[in-house]
Write a protein that holds these residues in place. Structure first.
Motif, mmCIF file in Angstrom:
data_model
loop_
_atom_site.group_PDB
_atom_site.id
_atom_site.type_symbol
_atom_site.label_atom_id
_atom_site.label_comp_id
_atom_site.label_asym_id
_atom_site.label_seq_id
_atom_site.Cartn_x
_atom_site.Cartn_y
_atom_site.Cartn_z
ATOM 1 N N UNK A 4 0.803 -1.218 0.000
ATOM 2 C CA UNK A 4 0.000 0.000 0.000
ATOM 3 C C UNK A 4 0.838 1.272 0.000
ATOM 4 N N UNK A 5 2.153 1.122 0.083
ATOM 5 C CA UNK A 5 3.043 2.261 -0.110
ATOM 6 C C UNK A 5 3.456 2.402 -1.573
ATOM 7 N N UNK A 6 2.998 1.482 -2.423
ATOM 8 C CA UNK A 6 3.343 1.514 -3.834
ATOM 9 C C UNK A 6 4.628 0.794 -4.176
ATOM 10 N N UNK A 7 5.255 0.157 -3.186
ATOM 11 C CA UNK A 7 6.499 -0.562 -3.444
ATOM 12 C C UNK A 7 6.212 -1.918 -4.067
ATOM 13 N N UNK A 8 6.994 -2.325 -5.057
ATOM 14 C CA UNK A 8 6.754 -3.627 -5.688
ATOM 15 C C UNK A 8 7.003 -4.770 -4.712
ATOM 16 N N UNK A 9 6.160 -5.769 -4.800
ATOM 17 C CA UNK A 9 6.310 -6.953 -3.969
ATOM 18 C C UNK A 9 7.369 -7.869 -4.582
ATOM 19 N N UNK A 10 8.314 -8.306 -3.757
ATOM 20 C CA UNK A 10 9.333 -9.267 -4.169
ATOM 21 C C UNK A 10 9.324 -10.430 -3.188
ATOM 22 N N UNK A 11 9.530 -11.624 -3.728
ATOM 23 C CA UNK A 11 9.555 -12.831 -2.917
ATOM 24 C C UNK A 11 11.012 -13.198 -2.683
ATOM 25 N N UNK A 12 11.433 -13.115 -1.432
ATOM 26 C CA UNK A 12 12.853 -13.159 -1.099
ATOM 27 C C UNK A 12 13.125 -14.251 -0.068
ATOM 28 N N UNK A 13 14.388 -14.683 0.059
ATOM 29 C CA UNK A 13 14.733 -15.679 1.073
ATOM 30 C C UNK A 13 14.459 -15.142 2.475
ATOM 31 N N UNK A 14 13.883 -15.946 3.363
ATOM 32 C CA UNK A 14 13.583 -15.474 4.721
ATOM 33 C C UNK A 14 14.815 -14.956 5.459
ATOM 34 N N UNK A 15 15.975 -15.572 5.205
ATOM 35 C CA UNK A 15 17.174 -15.158 5.931
ATOM 36 C C UNK A 15 17.668 -13.773 5.504
ATOM 37 N N UNK A 16 17.115 -13.235 4.418
ATOM 38 C CA UNK A 16 17.528 -11.898 3.978
ATOM 39 C C UNK A 16 16.807 -10.791 4.735
ATOM 40 N N UNK A 17 15.807 -11.159 5.544
ATOM 41 C CA UNK A 17 15.010 -10.160 6.247
ATOM 42 C C UNK A 17 15.518 -9.950 7.667
ATOM 43 N N UNK A 18 15.405 -8.734 8.131
ATOM 44 C CA UNK A 18 15.760 -8.413 9.513
ATOM 45 C C UNK A 18 14.565 -7.902 10.293
ATOM 46 N N UNK A 19 13.410 -7.791 9.618
ATOM 47 C CA UNK A 19 12.209 -7.277 10.262
ATOM 48 C C UNK A 19 11.164 -8.381 10.415
ATOM 49 N N UNK A 20 10.177 -8.129 11.267
ATOM 50 C CA UNK A 20 9.026 -8.990 11.419
ATOM 51 C C UNK A 20 8.339 -9.149 10.065
ATOM 52 N N UNK A 21 7.688 -10.301 9.838
ATOM 53 C CA UNK A 21 7.148 -10.666 8.516
ATOM 54 C C UNK A 21 6.321 -9.544 7.892
#
Length: 262
Positions: A42-59
């Motif tokens: 809803x911020x207009x950012x494209x959705x990308x499907x990424x490896x879980x280990x690449x994230x540092x934030x809550x889902x």
């Protein structure tokens, strides 16, 4: 293995089929990227499907702030989640935004977020144009709904799976599978549309309902033993529908369904 023939022949997978057909093998992260942005948050950012280990934030935070959806490789559950993002992009973005509106570090969960998670996992969008058919569902009059009104399915009432867990379970279905419905009233002409057109219309309506905070509690979502839907199970004879362990009788409590006007 990518069972395209299986998906093509199974009625429940029709909403996802245009996107399933884009792949010749189980999609990896690079394959999703190659499709381009099929959804945005809803911020207009494209959705990308990424490896879980690449994230540092809550889902949900990662989706809301960066457009990054944690997606495990070679995992059916996450693959179907990505496919639902493609088929119902506005509603998926609305669910993320709802989570963020109701998230606080001290109270991360609550009835609203529980309802959103439940619908995200095992939700069923239920377009209908006949109030009597919806009432049969609410009253758990399963034999009338599925057998007596068999010819009305796809004409006056239908189900499109939103929950990605439903799609995963239908790979190897078993008695007991039940989803949670969001009824949306439509006109009779709706059922003359293609599945892709139906998905697009329902996606816009459902997203608006979610953005309007009409989802407040899991009890708003009536249950549906979806193997009873005509064509969703191999043998749908009298004995099948007489199984009260699966097609359970109605419990006497008030059900506050979401707004579902056309």
């Amino acid at each position: 293995m990518w069972p395209l023939d299986f998906f093509s022949l199974q009625a429940p997978y029709q909403p996802l089929l245009p996107f399933i057909q884009q792949f010749k093998h189980f999609p990896q992260h690079a394959d999703w990227d190659a499709l381009g942005p099929l959804a945005r948050n809803q911020q207009g950012l494209p959705i990308r499907f990424v490896p879980p280990e690449s994230l540092s934030d809550y889902y949900e935070i990662a989706i809301a702030q960066h457009g990054h959806v944690a997606t495990r490789p070679d995992n059916w559950h996450d693959c179907f989640n990505a496919l639902v993002w493609c088929a119902f992009p506005h509603s998926k973005a609305a669910i993320t935004a709802l989570h963020m509106r109701h998230f606080t570090p001290d109270h991360p969960r609550g009835p609203v977020r529980d309802a959103a998670t439940l619908f995200d996992e095992c939700g069923l969008i239920l377009p209908y144009c006949d109030d009597a058919l919806l009432q049969l569902l609410i009253n758990h009059q399963w034999q009338d709904l599925f057998q007596k009104h068999k010819e009305d399915w796809g004409v006056k009432i239908n189900v499109l799976s939103f929950g990605h867990a439903n799609y995963e379970n239908l790979l190897e279905p078993f008695l007991g599978l039940t989803g949670k419905c969001w009824p949306i009233k439509v006109t009779a002409d709706f059922f003359k549309l293609t599945i892709a057109e139906q998905c697009a219309q329902l996606d816009q309506q459902l997203a608006q309902f979610i953005n309007d905070d009409q989802l407040k509690t899991p009890r708003q979502l009536p249950p549906l033993p979806y193997l009873g839907i005509p064509g969703w199970w191999q043998i749908q004879d009298d004995a099948f529908y007489a199984n009260t362990q699966y097609f359970r009788k109605h419990r006497s409590h008030k059900l506050n369904t979401p707004m579902h006007k056309d």
